[in-house]
Each structure stands twice: as C-alpha cells, then as structure tokens.
Design an enzyme around this catalytic site. Structure first.
Site, short mmCIF file in Angstrom:
data_model
loop_
_atom_site.label_atom_id
_atom_site.label_comp_id
_atom_site.label_asym_id
_atom_site.label_seq_id
_atom_site.Cartn_x
_atom_site.Cartn_y
_atom_site.Cartn_z
N CYS A 74 21.09 57.79 1.33
CA CYS A 74 21.18 59.18 0.83
C CYS A 74 19.82 59.80 0.54
O CYS A 74 19.75 60.93 0.06
CB CYS A 74 22.06 59.22 -0.42
SG CYS A 74 21.24 58.56 -1.87
N HIS B 164 20.64 43.04 -19.08
CA HIS B 164 19.72 44.14 -18.77
C HIS B 164 19.31 44.16 -17.30
O HIS B 164 18.30 44.75 -16.94
CB HIS B 164 18.49 44.06 -19.68
CG HIS B 164 18.82 44.34 -21.12
ND1 HIS B 164 17.97 44.03 -22.17
CD2 HIS B 164 19.90 44.93 -21.68
CE1 HIS B 164 18.53 44.40 -23.32
NE2 HIS B 164 19.71 44.94 -23.05
N ASN C 246 13.39 30.55 -32.95
CA ASN C 246 12.42 31.63 -32.82
C ASN C 246 11.11 31.14 -33.42
O ASN C 246 11.11 30.34 -34.34
CB ASN C 246 12.90 32.89 -33.56
CG ASN C 246 12.20 34.15 -33.06
OD1 ASN C 246 10.98 34.28 -33.18
ND2 ASN C 246 12.96 35.08 -32.50
N CYS D 11 20.07 52.47 -5.54
CA CYS D 11 19.83 53.90 -5.37
C CYS D 11 19.89 54.61 -6.73
O CYS D 11 20.85 54.43 -7.48
CB CYS D 11 20.89 54.47 -4.43
SG CYS D 11 20.80 56.26 -4.33
N GLY E 288 14.70 33.18 -28.96
CA GLY E 288 13.59 34.05 -28.60
C GLY E 288 13.92 35.52 -28.43
O GLY E 288 13.46 36.15 -27.49
P1 OAD Z 1 11.22 41.03 -28.11
O1 OAD Z 1 9.83 41.08 -27.59
O2 OAD Z 1 11.72 42.17 -28.88
O3 OAD Z 1 11.36 39.74 -29.04
C1 OAD Z 1 10.87 38.49 -28.63
C2 OAD Z 1 11.20 37.49 -29.71
O4 OAD Z 1 10.84 36.21 -29.23
C3 OAD Z 1 10.46 37.69 -31.03
O5 OAD Z 1 11.38 37.58 -32.10
C4 OAD Z 1 9.44 36.55 -31.07
O6 OAD Z 1 9.21 36.07 -32.40
C5 OAD Z 1 10.14 35.50 -30.24
N1 OAD Z 1 9.25 34.59 -29.52
C6 OAD Z 1 8.10 34.86 -28.87
N2 OAD Z 1 7.62 33.79 -28.26
C7 OAD Z 1 8.49 32.78 -28.51
C8 OAD Z 1 8.56 31.41 -28.13
N3 OAD Z 1 7.64 30.85 -27.37
N4 OAD Z 1 9.59 30.69 -28.58
C9 OAD Z 1 10.55 31.24 -29.37
N5 OAD Z 1 10.54 32.53 -29.76
C10 OAD Z 1 9.53 33.29 -29.33
O7 OAD Z 1 12.15 40.68 -26.87
P2 OAD Z 1 13.72 40.84 -26.73
O8 OAD Z 1 14.39 40.54 -28.01
O9 OAD Z 1 14.13 40.10 -25.53
O10 OAD Z 1 15.06 45.68 -22.82
O11 OAD Z 1 13.84 42.39 -26.44
C11 OAD Z 1 15.10 42.94 -26.13
C12 OAD Z 1 14.97 44.02 -25.10
O12 OAD Z 1 13.98 44.97 -25.52
C13 OAD Z 1 14.48 43.57 -23.75
O13 OAD Z 1 15.50 43.04 -22.93
C14 OAD Z 1 13.95 44.84 -23.17
C15 OAD Z 1 13.21 45.39 -24.36
O14 OAD Z 1 13.08 46.78 -24.40
C16 OAD Z 1 15.07 46.34 -21.67
O15 OAD Z 1 14.14 46.31 -20.89
C17 OAD Z 1 16.32 47.11 -21.44
#
Ligand code: OAD
Length: 250
Positions: free
Chosen positions: A159, A127, A222, A135, A196
């Site tokens: 640009c 990401h 997780n 740009c 996570g």
């Molecule tokens: P999420 O916030 O959706 O999920 C975070 C996960 O981490 C959850 O399942 C929690 O249970 C777990 N969690 C939290 N704290 C933790 C810890 N200390 N140890 C282990 N697990 C833990 O985040 P992502 O899955 O990364 O995209 O989200 C995916 C994408 O959604 C991101 O990259 C972002 C967002 O929109 C963009 O910005 C394009």
C-alpha cells in the site's frame, strides 16, 4: 559487577529455590534487566547508558515522532537491531531456557530468551520484537528483518505507506492476542518470577498485581529494590545472571 545475595540472604534464597522447584504453574515476567548483562541497554537505570536518559521516547517511540521524522526513528531502531543481533544470551536466559513447563512473559524486544533455549511458543512478547516490520498503515503486510544489516526506511509493497518496527510505541495498544495469553498465564500461575523490570510501564506491570491477587507467590530478582514490591513478595537483590542460576540450583 553486581552484588550477589550475601550470606545472610541464603535462607531466603533457599526458601525461594524451594518455591521455584515446587511450582506447578511457573511463569516469568521480565524486563530490560534480564538482557543487561548481554550488553543491551535498559531504559531507566540510573546510569548514562539507559536509553531514556539519552533519548527522547516521544521522538523515537511514538506515532507522532515517526510522522515527524521517520528516518530518525528507523535509524535508531536499526542501531538497536544490530546491537541485539550481536548479543549473546547470558546465564539468566540460559537458566530459564533449560527449564521446561514455564511460560515467559517479557517486555523485551530482543529474542535472547529464545536464543537461550526457550521454545518460541512459550515466550509472550508484550511489546513486540525488533526482528519484524509491519505496515504503519496497518494494511496487514509484515516482513522479517535482517537484524545484522537492516535496511533504512522502506515503503510497504502493498500500500506504499512506511514500514515500521513491530514494537509497541507509547500510546499504542499491546498486541491483543499476546496480552490475553499473558493475562491467562498470570491468572493461572502459582509462582511469578519477576526479573529485571522497573515495573513502571502499564499495562504490562499490572500483570504482577493480577498474579498476586490470584494467589501466586511473587519472587523479584533485581539489582536494586523496586517500589512496586509488596511485603509478602520475596525480593532477591543481585544481577539476573548471578541470581537465577543460584535460584534454580540451591
Ligand atoms: P527499565 O529500564 O525501566 O528497568 C530495568 C530494571 O532492571 C531496573 O529495575 C533495574 O534495576 C533492573 N536491572 C538492571 N540491570 C539488571 C541486572 N543485570 N539484573 C537484574 N536487574 C537489573 O526496563 P523495563 O522495566 O523493561 O517499553 O521497561 C519497561 C518498558 O519501558 C520497556 O519494555 C520499554 C520501555 O519504555 C517499550 O519500548 C514499549
């Protein structure tokens, strides 16, 4: 802060550690939970700090939102940049950083894996990253950002379109080269360590299924169960900074 695997999980932890130690092509796949204990907010946790419970992604992380209010978007990213710049890698990052031969696919836009010791060429940022602008008119210009003191909304020197953070917004394609490398990695790996992530955002989350379909064993770390795990996966419930060091030393 989070429960470590209980004693009755130790057999599973030891079995998982053996799988980690014997993996020939290990890959990690991480999300915001990896950096949570470094003080970086996740997106969908069930708490008031989760970014998407406080902010509207359509306003802050989409091309339409940027068109409507570019200053708001840049200010929001600059605040996140300053938080990321002040953050230190936690024990999960440094545990991964101490292992050689791994490829790390991450959805995170911070660079804490690299700060924790992982070679930048072994980190695939699906990401994008916060430390670069490019740009918005895609003229090809890009520049590094001073993360501690990022500037406000700026124009492209080539640009004159606006510059924007080099992160993927909703509705946008993932960087093709990075995604292809990640795809190759999950097709070849024999172990995928999923740390996570809520595994809700496609196409990134689909890489877990591809690894499984290609015969990799999946270990999920997780702090809570996630709906996308399968019965044959190993699931270790606990915080990343607690479980990862145990997983690599048990
Ligand atoms: P999420 O916030 O959706 O999920 C975070 C996960 O981490 C959850 O399942 C929690 O249970 C777990 N969690 C939290 N704290 C933790 C810890 N200390 N140890 C282990 N697990 C833990 O985040 P992502 O899955 O990364 O995209 O989200 C995916 C994408 O959604 C991101 O990259 C972002 C967002 O929109 C963009 O910005 C394009």
């Amino acid at each position: 802060m989070f429960p470590a695997p209980q004693l009755n999980d130790m057999t599973e932890l030891v079995a998982a550690a053996k799988k980690v130690a014997s993996a020939r092509h290990p890959v990690s796949f991480s999300g915001a939970g990896l950096s949570a204990e470094s003080g970086i907010a996740t997106f969908r946790d069930k708490n008031d700090n989760a970014l998407w419970s406080k902010f509207n992604p359509a306003e802050l992380a989409s091309q339409d939102g940027f068109k409507a209010n570019p200053e708001l978007v840049i200010d929001w990213y600059n605040a996140r940049r300053q938080t990321a710049a002040a953050a230190q890698p936690n024990a999960a990052h440094t545990t991964l950083g101490a292992r050689k031969g791994w490829i790390h696919i991450t959805q995170n836009v911070d660079t804490l894996l690299e700060a924790g010791g992982v070679s930048p060429e072994n980190v695939l940022h699906l990401h994008g990253t916060l430390d670069e602008d490019h740009c918005n008119n895609q003229c090809g210009y890009s520049s590094k950002v001073n993360m501690l003191a990022p500037e406000g909304l700026k124009h492209c020197p080539r640009c004159d379109a606006y510059l924007r953070p080099s992160v993927v917004w909703f509705g946008e394609q993932l960087p093709e080269n990075v995604f292809n490398q990640a795809l190759h990695a999950v097709q070849q790996c024999d172990l995928l360590l999923v740390v996570g992530t809520s595994a809700q955002v496609m196409p990134a989350a689909g890489l877990i299924d591809i690894a499984r379909e290609n015969g990799a064993h999946i270990i999920v770390v997780n702090k809570e169960n996630t709906p996308k795990t399968h019965s044959e996966d190993t699931v270790l419930i606990g915080s990343a900074a607690t479980v990862l060091p145990q997983l690599f030393t048990s």
